[in-house]
Scaffold this active site. Structure first.
Site, PDB file in Angstrom:
ATOM      1  N   GLU A 249      52.766 -12.400 -32.642  1.00  0.00           N
ATOM      2  CA  GLU A 249      51.575 -12.986 -31.997  1.00  0.00           C
ATOM      3  C   GLU A 249      51.000 -13.971 -32.991  1.00  0.00           C
ATOM      4  OE1 GLU A 249      50.156 -12.397 -28.994  1.00  0.00           O
ATOM      5  OE2 GLU A 249      51.536 -10.850 -28.325  1.00  0.00           O
ATOM      6  N   CYS A 283      42.372 -16.954 -32.646  1.00  0.00           N
ATOM      7  CA  CYS A 283      43.634 -17.633 -32.352  1.00  0.00           C
ATOM      8  C   CYS A 283      43.567 -18.455 -31.070  1.00  0.00           C
ATOM      9  CB  CYS A 283      44.764 -16.621 -32.274  1.00  0.00           C
ATOM     10  SG  CYS A 283      44.436 -15.353 -31.066  1.00  0.00           S
TER      11      CYS A 283
END
Ligand SMILES: NC(=O)c1ccc[n+]([C@@H]2O[C@H](COP(=O)([O-])OP(=O)(O)OC[C@H]3O[C@@H](n4cnc5c(N)ncnc54)[C@H](O)[C@@H]3O)[C@@H](O)[C@H]2O)c1
Ligand SMILES: O=C[C@H](O)CS(=O)(=O)O
Length: 479
Positions: A249, A283
């Protein structure tokens, strides 16, 4: 809270060879001393986890679910203490830290539910010739030792996205938290012990990624590596992990499109928050905003006005929006990228200043598409705003990126919403909201360099289990 933290291996605190001070990024005060695991400690943790797995894999689903639900309750009861830890070690505003804890409670609750609904599939065997008189189905079995390497920015919830599904699936775990925010993970040792997790299922070994990486990703007992962090480290891990299951991720530079006819009244507040929440260290923080020409100037003026109202201050102050970035190194990088962007033609509409470890929220226009603030992941309080004429132009520009995590579009047109949703090259398209949107049971992960695999409990569990297909031929052999 204790000042000196050892390593949590096999259900015991074990001394580390060395300890390093952990500093509060806002005040630079020392918060604690953290034991630094070495490869031999990682090896011990993995061996313990492997031995424990031989028993834990038969721990029934309802019992695993009870442990996860109890852990969620304990975190809920201790939520203010947990939020304060995030605020102190990560300099996250206390309000954002509380939101993270409330999401963490949900994430463990989702994991508790998922433990009980680990369904396989029935396959229609008579769909092909030769399949008559057969039944086929799949089952999912735990994979073994999972190693989890996590980033600093959501130290409770992103750890929950690895620890939760690993336990739900019946695996054991070795967790290496980020150097900057280890306390949020170390607290889990006592939380899960109180929740009744058998010793050795969860092992927590803070330390340096580059020192522990080879052991954590390459040890033969490790069957799954799950990593959240930067693309650069993700690539290293991918090479080291070799032939085993891997979830990555990684980063992003998420785009938001504000289409013709969008209601600015409903768009300004979420887009400012999505750009500057936790100083842009998210993110799926908004990095590139594309605004239709017809709305551009009004949007820009209102965006800047709202940005200037954001409160800069201590993470522990209830009113604070903007705080210190995670490290001086990160601050220096941001200053360098800003300087470069300005040299390449960008205009600073507001912000751009630095005081102590804090960078004021910064809005850029006229950004050159080759500048790092456009191409790379900023991961700081800087956002770039561009006008566009046609939706295709905005979509193409949004797709002009090595990343592809989440994107967002505000539009009053259902047709244009679907048009964009089909064309945006991201793992998630968020219509009529910002890309900085995640609910913890949705499939979540990236296209392109933003990652491999998916999280969101049920999806993370699939990465952490082996699937087995079983075929039964009837009549001939059964008595
Ligand atoms: N896609 C997502 O779900 C998601 C979520 C949060 C953060 N992120 C990304 O994480 C990054 C920010 O977090 P960060 O600064 O903590 O990231 P980072 O990559 O610097 O560190 C993440 C983890 O990797 C470890 N590490 C560092 N070098 C290593 C090596 N050589 N081998 C193995 N491990 C190593 C670190 O110790 C830390 O635990 C951003 O790029 C952000 O977009 C992605
Ligand atoms: O930083 C990235 C995280 O994935 C954002 S969230 O906590 O999942 O919303």
């Amino acid at each position: 809270m204790r000042k000196k933290w050892q390593l949590w291996i096999g259900g015991q605190w074990r001394e580390a060879k060395t300890y390093e001070p952990l500093y509060n990024p806002h005040t630079d005060e020392e918060l604690a001393e953290i034991g630094q695991a070495e490869p031999a400690d990682a090896e011990l943790a993995i061996t313990n986890a492997h031995e424990t797995f031989q028993r834990f894999k038969s721990h029934p689903a309802h019992a695993r679910a009870e442990i996860l639900a109890k852990a969620a309750d304990i975190i809920d009861q201790r939520s203010e203490e947990c939020a304060k830890i995030i605020a102190l070690e990560g300099a996250k505003s206390i309000r954002n830290a509380r939101e993270e804890i409330s999401r963490t409670v949900q994430t463990y609750q989702f994991a508790a539910e998922a433990a009980k609904s680990n369904y396989g599939e029935q396959i229609p065997m008579d769909a092909a010739k030769g399949g008559e008189n057969r039944f086929g189905f799949t089952i999912h079995t735990p994979i073994g030792v999972v190693t989890a390497i996590t980033p600093f920015n959501f130290p409770f919830n992103l750890v929950a996205h690895k620890v939760g599904p690993a336990i739900a699936a019946g695996n054991s775990i070795v967790l290496k938290p980020a150097e900057q925010t280890p306390l949020s993970s170390l607290l889990l040792a006592e939380i899960f012990q109180e929740a009744g997790l058998p010793d050795g299922v969860l092992n927590i070994i803070p330390g340096k990624g580059e020192v522990l990486s080879k052991t954590l990703t390459g040890h033969p007992y490790v069957k799954n590596v799950t990593f959240t962090g930067s693309v650069e480290v993700g690539h290293i891990i991918q090479q080291q992990a070799g032939f085993r299951k891997l979830t990555l991720e990684l980063g992003s530079n998420s785009p938001l499109i504000i289409d013709e006819g969008a209601d600015l009244e409903k768009v300004i507040e979420p887009s400012v928050m999505g750009s500057f929440s936790y100083n842009g260290q998210v993110c799926i923080s908004i990095q590139r905003i594309y605004v239709h020409q017809s709305l551009y100037q009004e949007y820009l003026d209102r965006f800047i006005k709202r940005t200037k109202e954001l409160v800069i201050g201590s993470p522990l102050d209830e009113k604070t929006n903007i705080t210190a970035v995670i490290s001086k190194k990160s601050l220096e990088r941001l200053q360098g990228w800003l300087e470069e962007a300005v040299k390449e033609g960008a205009k600073i509409e507001c912000g751009g200043t630095v005081e102590g470890n804090i960078m004021a929220p910064t809005v850029l226009t006229n950004v050159n598409r080759d500048s790092k603030v456009f191409r790379s992941e900023i991961f700081g309080p800087i956002v770039c705003i561009f006008p566009f004429d046609t939706l295709d132009e905005a979509i193409n520009d949004a797709n002009d990126s090595r990343y592809g995590l989440n994107s967002g579009i505000f539009t009053p047109s259902i047709e244009r919403a679907f048009y964009a949703a089909q064309r945006l090259e991201t793992g998630g398209v968020i219509i009529n909201d910002i890309p900085t949107f995640r609910i913890d049971n949705m499939p979540y992960g990236g296209w392109k360099d933003s990652g491999v695999g998916r999280e969101g409990i049920k999806y993370a569990m699939q990465e952490m289990m082996e699937q087995k297909f079983i075929s039964f031929k009837l009549n001939e052999h059964f008595l």
